[in-house]
Design a protein around this motif. Structure first.
Motif, mmCIF file in Angstrom:
data_model
loop_
_atom_site.group_PDB
_atom_site.id
_atom_site.type_symbol
_atom_site.label_atom_id
_atom_site.label_comp_id
_atom_site.label_asym_id
_atom_site.label_seq_id
_atom_site.Cartn_x
_atom_site.Cartn_y
_atom_site.Cartn_z
ATOM 1 N N GLY A 198 -30.940 -42.955 -47.595
ATOM 2 C CA GLY A 198 -30.169 -41.857 -48.164
ATOM 3 C C GLY A 198 -29.702 -40.871 -47.103
ATOM 4 N N ASN A 199 -29.628 -41.325 -45.878
ATOM 5 C CA ASN A 199 -29.259 -40.483 -44.751
ATOM 6 C C ASN A 199 -27.735 -40.456 -44.631
ATOM 7 O OD1 ASN A 199 -28.618 -39.745 -42.032
ATOM 8 N ND2 ASN A 199 -30.751 -40.063 -41.504
ATOM 9 N N PHE A 200 -27.146 -39.271 -44.619
ATOM 10 C CA PHE A 200 -25.689 -39.170 -44.590
ATOM 11 C C PHE A 200 -25.170 -38.695 -43.230
ATOM 12 C CE2 PHE A 200 -27.498 -35.349 -46.366
ATOM 13 C CZ PHE A 200 -26.908 -34.332 -45.624
ATOM 14 N N ASP A 201 -25.940 -38.896 -42.180
ATOM 15 C CA ASP A 201 -25.506 -38.458 -40.855
ATOM 16 C C ASP A 201 -24.284 -39.226 -40.356
ATOM 17 O OD1 ASP A 201 -27.387 -36.329 -40.102
ATOM 18 O OD2 ASP A 201 -28.873 -37.889 -40.453
ATOM 19 N N GLY A 202 -24.020 -40.395 -40.928
ATOM 20 C CA GLY A 202 -22.797 -41.114 -40.583
ATOM 21 C C GLY A 202 -21.552 -40.319 -40.959
ATOM 22 N N LEU A 203 -21.633 -39.546 -42.046
ATOM 23 C CA LEU A 203 -20.505 -38.694 -42.431
ATOM 24 C C LEU A 203 -20.282 -37.578 -41.415
ATOM 25 C CD1 LEU A 203 -21.129 -38.393 -46.271
ATOM 26 C CD2 LEU A 203 -19.431 -39.808 -45.095
ATOM 27 N N ILE A 204 -21.358 -37.069 -40.867
ATOM 28 C CA ILE A 204 -21.243 -36.040 -39.838
ATOM 29 C C ILE A 204 -20.572 -36.634 -38.605
ATOM 30 C CG2 ILE A 204 -22.559 -34.515 -38.305
ATOM 31 C CD1 ILE A 204 -24.630 -34.518 -40.737
ATOM 32 N N ALA A 205 -20.985 -37.838 -38.233
ATOM 33 C CA ALA A 205 -20.360 -38.512 -37.093
ATOM 34 C C ALA A 205 -18.876 -38.729 -37.342
ATOM 35 C CB ALA A 205 -21.056 -39.842 -36.819
ATOM 36 N N PHE A 206 -18.519 -39.107 -38.572
ATOM 37 C CA PHE A 206 -17.109 -39.284 -38.917
ATOM 38 C C PHE A 206 -16.344 -37.971 -38.756
ATOM 39 C CE2 PHE A 206 -13.764 -38.748 -42.104
ATOM 40 C CZ PHE A 206 -12.882 -39.724 -41.680
ATOM 41 N N CYS A 207 -16.918 -36.869 -39.238
ATOM 42 C CA CYS A 207 -16.255 -35.563 -39.120
ATOM 43 C C CYS A 207 -16.078 -35.162 -37.661
ATOM 44 C CB CYS A 207 -17.043 -34.492 -39.879
ATOM 45 S SG CYS A 207 -16.940 -34.676 -41.666
ATOM 46 N N VAL A 208 -17.098 -35.415 -36.858
ATOM 47 C CA VAL A 208 -17.011 -35.099 -35.421
ATOM 48 C C VAL A 208 -15.928 -35.943 -34.759
ATOM 49 C CG1 VAL A 208 -18.257 -35.264 -33.233
ATOM 50 C CG2 VAL A 208 -19.365 -34.230 -35.223
ATOM 51 N N LEU A 209 -15.905 -37.237 -35.062
ATOM 52 C CA LEU A 209 -14.871 -38.108 -34.490
ATOM 53 C C LEU A 209 -13.472 -37.667 -34.917
ATOM 54 C CD1 LEU A 209 -16.442 -41.651 -34.848
ATOM 55 C CD2 LEU A 209 -15.857 -40.481 -32.727
ATOM 56 N N ALA A 210 -13.309 -37.328 -36.188
ATOM 57 C CA ALA A 210 -11.999 -36.882 -36.667
ATOM 58 C C ALA A 210 -11.587 -35.581 -35.986
ATOM 59 C CB ALA A 210 -12.023 -36.709 -38.190
ATOM 60 N N ALA A 211 -12.520 -34.649 -35.836
ATOM 61 C CA ALA A 211 -12.209 -33.388 -35.156
ATOM 62 C C ALA A 211 -11.775 -33.648 -33.716
ATOM 63 C CB ALA A 211 -13.414 -32.455 -35.192
ATOM 64 N N LEU A 212 -12.468 -34.526 -33.017
ATOM 65 C CA LEU A 212 -12.100 -34.837 -31.632
ATOM 66 C C LEU A 212 -10.769 -35.574 -31.559
ATOM 67 C CD1 LEU A 212 -15.598 -35.719 -30.213
ATOM 68 C CD2 LEU A 212 -14.189 -33.755 -29.623
ATOM 69 N N TRP A 213 -10.513 -36.430 -32.527
ATOM 70 C CA TRP A 213 -9.233 -37.135 -32.549
ATOM 71 C C TRP A 213 -8.081 -36.145 -32.702
ATOM 72 C CZ3 TRP A 213 -5.459 -38.403 -36.356
ATOM 73 C CH2 TRP A 213 -4.562 -39.408 -35.946
ATOM 74 N N PHE A 214 -8.251 -35.171 -33.605
ATOM 75 C CA PHE A 214 -7.194 -34.175 -33.791
ATOM 76 C C PHE A 214 -7.085 -33.247 -32.583
ATOM 77 C CE2 PHE A 214 -7.209 -35.406 -38.269
ATOM 78 C CZ PHE A 214 -5.840 -35.517 -38.465
ATOM 79 N N LEU A 215 -8.188 -32.971 -31.894
ATOM 80 C CA LEU A 215 -8.090 -32.182 -30.660
ATOM 81 C C LEU A 215 -7.324 -32.955 -29.593
ATOM 82 C CD1 LEU A 215 -11.532 -30.382 -30.265
ATOM 83 C CD2 LEU A 215 -9.315 -29.371 -30.797
ATOM 84 N N ALA A 216 -7.526 -34.272 -29.539
ATOM 85 C CA ALA A 216 -6.775 -35.103 -28.587
ATOM 86 C C ALA A 216 -5.283 -35.102 -28.944
ATOM 87 C CB ALA A 216 -7.326 -36.525 -28.567
ATOM 88 N N ARG A 217 -4.988 -35.172 -30.230
ATOM 89 C CA ARG A 217 -3.578 -35.075 -30.656
ATOM 90 C C ARG A 217 -2.994 -33.716 -30.284
ATOM 91 N NH1 ARG A 217 -1.550 -37.726 -36.022
ATOM 92 N NH2 ARG A 217 -0.343 -35.818 -35.857
ATOM 93 N N PHE A 218 -3.777 -32.671 -30.468
ATOM 94 C CA PHE A 218 -3.334 -31.320 -30.135
ATOM 95 C C PHE A 218 -3.038 -31.209 -28.643
ATOM 96 C CE2 PHE A 218 -4.568 -26.958 -28.788
ATOM 97 C CZ PHE A 218 -3.476 -26.295 -29.327
ATOM 98 N N TYR A 219 -3.828 -31.896 -27.823
ATOM 99 C CA TYR A 219 -3.609 -31.883 -26.372
ATOM 100 C C TYR A 219 -2.203 -32.398 -26.044
ATOM 101 C CZ TYR A 219 -4.339 -32.809 -21.411
ATOM 102 O OH TYR A 219 -4.246 -32.831 -20.046
ATOM 103 N N ASP A 220 -1.780 -33.441 -26.756
ATOM 104 C CA ASP A 220 -0.457 -34.013 -26.504
ATOM 105 C C ASP A 220 0.661 -33.238 -27.193
ATOM 106 O OD1 ASP A 220 -1.387 -36.061 -24.886
ATOM 107 O OD2 ASP A 220 -1.694 -37.423 -26.584
ATOM 108 N N ALA A 226 -8.479 -30.318 -36.759
ATOM 109 C CA ALA A 226 -9.748 -30.410 -36.029
ATOM 110 C C ALA A 226 -10.737 -29.376 -36.572
ATOM 111 C CB ALA A 226 -9.519 -30.206 -34.538
ATOM 112 N N ASP A 227 -10.260 -28.172 -36.801
ATOM 113 C CA ASP A 227 -11.110 -27.118 -37.371
ATOM 114 C C ASP A 227 -11.626 -27.514 -38.751
ATOM 115 O OD1 ASP A 227 -10.322 -25.794 -35.115
ATOM 116 O OD2 ASP A 227 -9.324 -24.152 -36.145
ATOM 117 N N ALA A 228 -10.738 -28.078 -39.569
ATOM 118 C CA ALA A 228 -11.124 -28.459 -40.932
ATOM 119 C C ALA A 228 -12.203 -29.532 -40.922
ATOM 120 C CB ALA A 228 -9.896 -28.931 -41.705
#
Length: 189
Positions: free
Chosen positions: A10-32, A42-44
């Motif tokens: 019942g561990n949902f830490d995978g969702l946290i990892a998904f949120c972190v990855l999505a935030a970093l992906w949007f920060l990378a998009r923001f860089y470009d 990324a903030d959301a």
């Protein structure tokens, strides 16, 4: 591995990892793109991660990447990160303040099994865990501040990824009582 942890424990830490990855992906998009919408996404995602578990809050220094945006997007971004957690926390805190203080604010996994807390237990110095906790939290705050300063001066997607991985890896490895299941926070990075 995250699916197994979710299904068996019942561990949902995978969702946290998904949120972190999505935030970093949007920060990378923001860089470009330098588009404020990418930074706000990324903030959301970071805000959703904070609602799931407060740990992604340690990644707030990554938002220093939006320093050149206008004040309205910055204010909206900070609201996207902090408001959902503040709202959710306020509701549960008013219902059971003592329980929330003990089980949410003071939450630690069982110390003595993983990372530095496990090593302290092995060498018979479990009594050092309380002072070590204070030192660790101070060092983590200093590391987050140094990350913000570094990203304020110069940033890249690679630097954001490295900073996120190091900050998230430090918590279970060096923290005062987190379990091995929290590797899921930074493993995908």
């Amino acid at each position: 591995v995250p699916l197994l942890l979710v299904c068996q424990h019942g561990n949902f830490d995978g969702l946290i990892a998904f949120c972190v990855l999505a935030a970093l992906w949007f920060l990378a998009r923001f860089y470009d793109s330098r588009d404020a919408v990418d930074w706000l996404w990324a903030d959301a995602f970071l805000g959703v991660g904070v609602v799931l578990k407060t740990i992604p809050l340690v990644l707030a220094p990554l938002l220093a990447t939006g320093r050149r945006l206008r004040s309205l997007p910055i204010l909206l971004g900070l609201t996207l990160v902090l408001a959902p957690a503040a709202y959710g926390f306020s509701v549960i805190y008013t219902l059971a303040p003592r329980s929330v203080t003990a089980n949410v604010i003071g939450y630690r996994s069982i110390p003595g099994w993983f990372g530095v807390s496990g090593l302290l237990g092995l060498v018979g110095r479990a009594q050092w865990l309380r002072p070590y906790t204070a030192v660790f939290l101070g060092c983590l705050a200093a590391g987050s501040l140094m990350t913000a300063v570094r990203l304020w001066r110069h940033w890249s997607p690679t630097l954001c990824l490295l900073a996120a991985a190091m900050l998230l890896a430090a918590i279970p490895a060096l923290g005062p009582g987190y379990g091995s299941q929290y590797i899921g926070w930074f493993w995908p990075l």
